[in-house]
Design an enzyme around this catalytic site. Structure first.
Site, PDB file in Angstrom:
ATOM      1  N   GLU A   1      -9.413   3.882   0.274  1.00 37.31           N
ATOM      2  CA  GLU A   1      -9.502   4.087   1.721  1.00 37.31           C
ATOM      3  C   GLU A   1      -8.483   5.109   2.232  1.00 37.31           C
ATOM      4  O   GLU A   1      -8.694   5.754   3.251  1.00 37.31           O
ATOM      5  CB  GLU A   1      -9.348   2.760   2.463  1.00 37.31           C
ATOM      6  CG  GLU A   1      -8.008   2.085   2.246  1.00 37.31           C
ATOM      7  CD  GLU A   1      -7.875   0.726   2.938  1.00 37.31           C
ATOM      8  OE1 GLU A   1      -8.827   0.282   3.575  1.00 37.31           O
ATOM      9  OE2 GLU A   1      -6.801   0.129   2.821  1.00 37.31           O
TER      10      GLU A   1
ATOM     11  N   HIS B   1      -8.056  -8.768   0.638  1.00 36.27           N
ATOM     12  CA  HIS B   1      -7.291  -7.563   0.996  1.00 36.27           C
ATOM     13  C   HIS B   1      -6.036  -7.946   1.781  1.00 36.27           C
ATOM     14  O   HIS B   1      -5.997  -8.971   2.441  1.00 36.27           O
ATOM     15  CB  HIS B   1      -8.160  -6.608   1.806  1.00 36.27           C
ATOM     16  CG  HIS B   1      -9.056  -5.775   0.933  1.00 36.27           C
ATOM     17  ND1 HIS B   1      -9.205  -4.434   1.083  1.00 36.27           N
ATOM     18  CD2 HIS B   1      -9.813  -6.123  -0.124  1.00 36.27           C
ATOM     19  CE1 HIS B   1     -10.038  -3.974   0.160  1.00 36.27           C
ATOM     20  NE2 HIS B   1     -10.431  -4.983  -0.586  1.00 36.27           N
TER      21      HIS B   1
ATOM     22  N   HIS C   1     -17.610 -11.035   5.322  1.00 34.42           N
ATOM     23  CA  HIS C   1     -16.330 -10.397   5.629  1.00 34.42           C
ATOM     24  C   HIS C   1     -15.565 -11.187   6.679  1.00 34.42           C
ATOM     25  O   HIS C   1     -16.113 -11.542   7.717  1.00 34.42           O
ATOM     26  CB  HIS C   1     -16.567  -8.961   6.136  1.00 34.42           C
ATOM     27  CG  HIS C   1     -15.281  -8.202   6.316  1.00 34.42           C
ATOM     28  ND1 HIS C   1     -14.961  -7.548   7.477  1.00 34.42           N
ATOM     29  CD2 HIS C   1     -14.238  -8.018   5.474  1.00 34.42           C
ATOM     30  CE1 HIS C   1     -13.763  -6.979   7.326  1.00 34.42           C
ATOM     31  NE2 HIS C   1     -13.311  -7.251   6.133  1.00 34.42           N
TER      32      HIS C   1
ATOM     33  N   GLU D   1       0.848  -1.199   0.000  1.00 32.78           N
ATOM     34  CA  GLU D   1       0.000   0.000   0.000  1.00 32.78           C
ATOM     35  C   GLU D   1       0.879   1.244   0.000  1.00 32.78           C
ATOM     36  O   GLU D   1       1.210   1.796   1.051  1.00 32.78           O
ATOM     37  CB  GLU D   1      -0.960  -0.047   1.193  1.00 32.78           C
ATOM     38  CG  GLU D   1      -1.942  -1.205   1.071  1.00 32.78           C
ATOM     39  CD  GLU D   1      -2.925  -1.324   2.225  1.00 32.78           C
ATOM     40  OE1 GLU D   1      -2.929  -0.453   3.110  1.00 32.78           O
ATOM     41  OE2 GLU D   1      -3.703  -2.305   2.233  1.00 32.78           O
TER      42      GLU D   1
HETATM   43  C1  NOJ Z   1      -8.314  -3.112   5.473  1.00 33.79           C
HETATM   44  C2  NOJ Z   1      -9.132  -3.235   4.249  1.00 33.79           C
HETATM   45  O1  NOJ Z   1      -8.398  -2.859   3.108  1.00 33.79           O
HETATM   46  C3  NOJ Z   1     -10.363  -2.394   4.417  1.00 33.79           C
HETATM   47  O2  NOJ Z   1     -11.118  -2.407   3.240  1.00 33.79           O
HETATM   48  C4  NOJ Z   1     -11.144  -2.910   5.593  1.00 33.79           C
HETATM   49  O3  NOJ Z   1     -12.243  -2.065   5.830  1.00 33.79           O
HETATM   50  C5  NOJ Z   1     -10.294  -2.969   6.858  1.00 33.79           C
HETATM   51  N1  NOJ Z   1      -9.055  -3.625   6.601  1.00 33.79           N
HETATM   52  C6  NOJ Z   1     -10.990  -3.699   7.982  1.00 33.79           C
HETATM   53  O4  NOJ Z   1     -11.098  -5.060   7.673  1.00 33.79           O
HETATM   54 CA    CA Z   2      -5.962  -2.393   2.971  1.00 28.56          CA
END
Ligand code: NOJ
Ligand code: CA
Length: 664
Positions: A471, A446, A376, A173
Site C-alpha cells: 500500500e 492489519h 472487513h 510500518e
Molecule cells: C490499513 C490497511 O493496512 C489497509 O489494507 C486498509 O485498506 C486500510 N487500513 C483501511 O482499513
Molecule cells: Ca497498514
C-alpha cells in the site's frame, strides 16, 4: 536400621541435587550450541556459544516490580535437565511436518533474604537456536504483581550489523535499515544480525499472549541489548499473577542467511493447536475492492465513488470465479467510514451495511460461484467498540458464509490510549482470534501487535500486517518501497510469521502521486507470490489491470500453502530465491528476486524427483525490463526439465523470475 536407611537416602538425595545444581549448562541436540547459567553478584546470568565461539557474554536476568527488584540477591536452588523430541503437522504452512527437538534446562532461583520469592528460568536449546522464559510458581509472597521493567539482557559478543526499525514506528510500518548494534535506537524485534564471522542471529519472542511486546535497546552505546517492554499508558509494563509464565525470548542462530527462513523455533515454542477440527480453515488466493480506494478511483465511504456496491462486488466475484480465486475482500461495506474514521473509530458498525451493499444477495451470489466474500472490520483502533460488537459481527458473517475477515487498527493508539504492542493490545488481539475461532472465522490482522507464532495454537490466525506493505507504493510521500525492501523483509518481520504484503501490481502508473510507484518489475511482482509466504495471498491490483495479460497465469496457478520449502540462495538486502512444493500436488514453484542491481540467476533443479519430467513455465524479465523506466516486459518460456537441468535467468534491476514446474 530404619534411621540409617533414612540417612543414606538423605545423603543420596543431597548428592544428586548438589550435582544438579552444579550442572548449569545445556547444549543443543547436535552439541553445537551451548547455554550456561550462573550467579554473579547475586544475579542470574546466562551465556550462549556456538562451536565454542561466544554469541552472548554474561547476560543478566531479572525484573523491576512495583515494589522493588526481583532477582537482585538470589541463589540457585535447583537445576533440572530434560530432553524432548516430537514431530507435528501444520494445517497450512511453508511445510507440513515440523521437527521439535530440544534439550531443556530449568534453573530455579530464590531470593536470599526478605520475601524469599522464587522464579525459574527455563532454557530450550534447539539445533537452530535458543528460547528461554521466566516461570513464576505459586507462592505466598508473590500473588498479583506489577512488572515495571524486565531486565533481560542479550550481551552480544560483537558489534554486529543489525537490520532494525525503531520502536516508535506506527504499526511496524517502516523500512528496515542496517546499522551496528551499538548505535541502535530502541528497536522492535525480530532484530536480525550478521556477525563478522558470517553467522546470522535473530532475537525475537514466542507465545506472547498476556504480556507486553518485547523491544530492545543497547545499553549506553555498548553491544549489550536490554529488554524494553511496551508500556501501558500509565507506565506499568505488565499486570501479572503467579502462577504464570512470560513469553519465550528467542534467538535463531544460523550459519547462512537462508537458514534463518527455515527455522521453526518460534512455532515450536507456542502451544499446540486448540482447534481440533481445522477442516474449515482454508488457505487461498484473494482479490479485492481495495487498490481502487488507495488509487482514489473508489471511496470507502458511501457516495458517487463508493467501491463496495453490490454491483461492483458481483463483478469482482465473477472475476474471482473465472480466474480461480477463492475470496473477494470488500472494504468500505459498513457504516462508519463517513467523516474522519481514523480519529473516531467508535462510529464503526460491524453489522450495518451501507444501503448499496446487499450482504445477503452478494454472499448467495458468491456461494453459487464457489467464491467467498472476505469480510472487513476496520476498527479505527476503537477496541472497546469492536469488542462490544465482536459476537454479533462474527455471527452475522457466519450466517452468510463469510469465513475470513480482515481486521484493521488504523490509529496511533488503541482507544486513544494504549499502544498496539502493549499488554492491553496483546490481550485484545488474542480475544479477537479466539472469538473468531468460535464462529469458524479466519483472521487477516492489519496493524497488529508484532506476531509471535500464535497461529500454531490458533491456526485461524492466517496472516497479518505489521510491516510496510505494498500500500505504501500508492501514497507514501517517499516514493514507495525501495527495490531492496522485499529482499530484507523476509529476514526481519518475515521471521515473525506470514505477511499480507498484497503483491500483484500489473499497472505501475500512479495518477494520484505520480512520483510514487511500485519500484519493481512485473516479473518481480510474480516472484513475490512465492517469496513472501501468506496462506491468504492477495493479488492486489484492480481486476481491469489483470485482463488480457498472459503473466497473470502465474498468479492464478500459484498455491498459498506448501509441503516443502527450500532456500537455495539468499543475501539480506541483495537477493533471495525460494523454492516451494505445492501442498496438494507434485508441482513446484520458484520465486527469485533482486534489489536495484540486475543479476544472473543459475538454479539447479536438483530438488525435483530424480528421473521424472516436469513442464517448466518461466516468467522472467523481458528485453529492456527495468524497474524505473520499463517494468512491464515479461518473457514467458516453456520447456521440459528434469532434476539434472540448471535454469538460467537474467533478473533486471529490481527484477525477478517466477517459475512453475508441473510434474508430467
Ligand atoms: C490499513 C490497511 O493496512 C489497509 O489494507 C486498509 O485498506 C486500510 N487500513 C483501511 O482499513
Ligand atoms: Ca497498514
Amino acid at each position: 536400621m530404619k534411621q540409617l536407611a533414612v540417612y543414606i537416602l538423605l545423603v543420596f538425595f543431597c548428592l544428586t541435587s548438589c550435582a544438579n545444581k552444579e550442572n548449569t549448562s545445556v547444549s543443543s541436540p547436535d552439541g553445537s550450541i551451548r547455554v550456561q547459567a550462573g550467579i554473579e553478584n547475586g544475579k542470574v546470568y546466562y551465556t550462549v556459544d556456538k562451536k565454542d565461539k561466544a554469541i552472548l557474554n554474561k547476560s543478566f536476568l531479572g525484573f523491576v516490580l512495583k515494589d522493588g527488584e526481583l532477582g537482585k540477591d538470589v541463589t540457585i536452588t535447583d537445576v533440572k535437565h530434560s530432553s524432548f523430541s516430537e514431530k507435528w503437522d501444520q494445517p497450512w504452512g511453508e511445510e507440513i511436518t515440523v521437527d521439535n527437538t530440544y534439550n531443556e534446562m530449568t534453573v530455579d532461583v530464590q531470593e536470599n533474604g526478605g520475601l524469599k520469592r522464587k522464579f525459574s528460568v527455563v532454557f530450550r536449546i534447539f539445533n537452530d537456536g535458543i528460547g528461554f522464559r521466566y516461570v513464576f510458581p505459586e507462592q505466598e509472597n508473590l500473588k498479583d504483581f506489577v512488572i515495571m521493567d524486565e531486565l533481560t539482557e542479550f550481551a552480544l559478543a560483537g558489534d554486529h550489523k543489525a537490520w532494525s526499525i525503531p520502536t516508535s514506528t506506527l504499526y511496524f510500518e517502516n523500512l528496515y535499515k542496517p546499522s551496528p548494534v551499538s548505535s541502535l535506537d530502541t528497536v522492535c524485534t525480530p532484530l536480525t544480525m550478521e556477525t563478522k564471522d558470517g553467522l546470522y542471529l535473530s532475537i525475537h519472542e514466542a507465545n506472547l499472549t498476556d504480556y507486553a511486546g518485547l523491544n530492545l535497546t543497547p545499553e549506553n552505546g555498548t553491544t549489550t541489548l536490554k529488554a524494553y517492554l511496551t508500556p501501558w499508558s500509565t507506565g506499568e509494563k505488565v499486570f501479572a499473577k503467579a502462577p504464570s509464565v512470560t513469553p519465550w525470548r528467542t534467538m535463531i542462530i544460523a550459519d547462512k542467511a537462508a537458514d534463518l527462513l527455515l527455522s521453526r523455533l518460534m512455532l515450536n515454542l507456542n502451544e499446540p493447536s486448540k482447534i481440533k477440527d481445522t477442516s474449515w480453515i482454508r488457505p487461498g488466493r484473494y482479490i479485492g475492492i481495495w487498490w481502487g480506494m488507495h488509487m482514489e478511483d473508489y471511496s470507502w465511504a458511501q457516495g458517487p465513488k463508493h467501491g463496495a456496491t453490490t454491483e461492483n462486488t458481483m463483478r469482482y466475484i465473477d472475476f474471482a470465479a473465472k480466474h480461480n480465486f477463492s475470496g473477494v475482500l470488500v472494504e468500505g461495506w459498513n457504516f462508519g467510514w463517513d467523516g474522519d474514521w481514523t480519529k473516531e473509530g467508535d462510529k464503526f458498525s460491524f453489522t450495518k451495511a451501507y444501503p448499496d451493499f446487499d450482504l445477503k444477495k452478494i454472499t448467495e451470489y458468491a456461494a453459487s460461484k464457489n467464491v467467498k466474500l472476505i469480510g472487513h472490520h476496520e476498527t479505527g483502533g476503537a477496541t472497546q467498540n469492536y469488542e462490544n460488537q465482536l459476537d454479533s459481527a462474527f455471527a452475522l458473517y457466519q450466517k452468510y458464509g463469510v469465513s475470513a475477515v480482515k481486521t484493521g487498527y488504523v490509529s496511533p493508539l488503541l482507544d486513544h490510549k494504549e499502544r498496539h504492542s502493549s499488554q492491553y493490545g496483546v490481550r485484545h488481539f488474542r480475544k479477537v482470534i479466539e472469538a473468531a475461532a468460535k464462529y469458524h472465522i479466519m483472521i487477516d490482522n492489519h496493524e497488529p501487535a508484532m506476531p509471535t507464532g500464535l497461529q500454531r495454537t490458533w491456526p485461524n490466525l492466517m496472516t497479518q500486517e505489521g510491516f510496510r506493505g505494498q500500500e505504501y507504493d500508492a501514497w507514501s510521500r517517499d516514493g514507495g518501497n525501495p527495490p531492496e525492501h522485499t529482499t530484507i523483509l523476509p529476514f526481519t518481520r518475515g521471521l515473525a510469521g506470514p505477511m499480507d504484503f498484497t503483491p500483484g501490481t500489473f499497472n505501475f502508473t500512479n495518477k494520484v502521486f505520480p512520483a510514487t510507484h511500485v519500484q519493481t518489475t512485473l516479473a518481480k511482482q510474480l516472484a513475490l507470490f512465492v517469496v513472501l509466504f501468506s496462506p491468504l495471498q492477495m493479488a492486489s491490483d484492480m481486476i481491469e489491470n489483470y485482463e488480457n495479460n498472459s503473466a497473470f497465469d502465474f498468479v492464478t496457478s500459484c498455491p498459498t500453502s506448501w509441503s516443502k520449502t527450500i532456500v537455495p540462495e539468499a543475501k539480506i538486502g541483495e537477493y533471495l530465491t525460494i523454492v516451494r512444493k505445492d501442498r496438494d500436488s507434485e508441482n513446484w514453484f520458484v520465486g527469485g528476486i533482486t534489489n536495484a542491481n540486475s543479476r544472473d540467476l543459475s538454479l539447479p533443479l536438483n530438488f525435483l524427483d530424480k528421473g521424472a519430467k516436469y513442464k517448466a513455465t518461466i516468467f522472467k524479465d523481458g528485453e529492456g525490463a527495468d524497474y524505473k523506466s520499463n517494468p512491464y516486459p515479461v518473457e514467458i518460456q516453456e520447456m521440459e526439465v528434469t532434476a539434472e537441468t540448471v535454469l538460467n535467468a537474467k533478473l533486471a534491476t529490481s527484477g525477478g523470475v517466477a517459475i512453475r514446474l508441473i510434474k508430467l
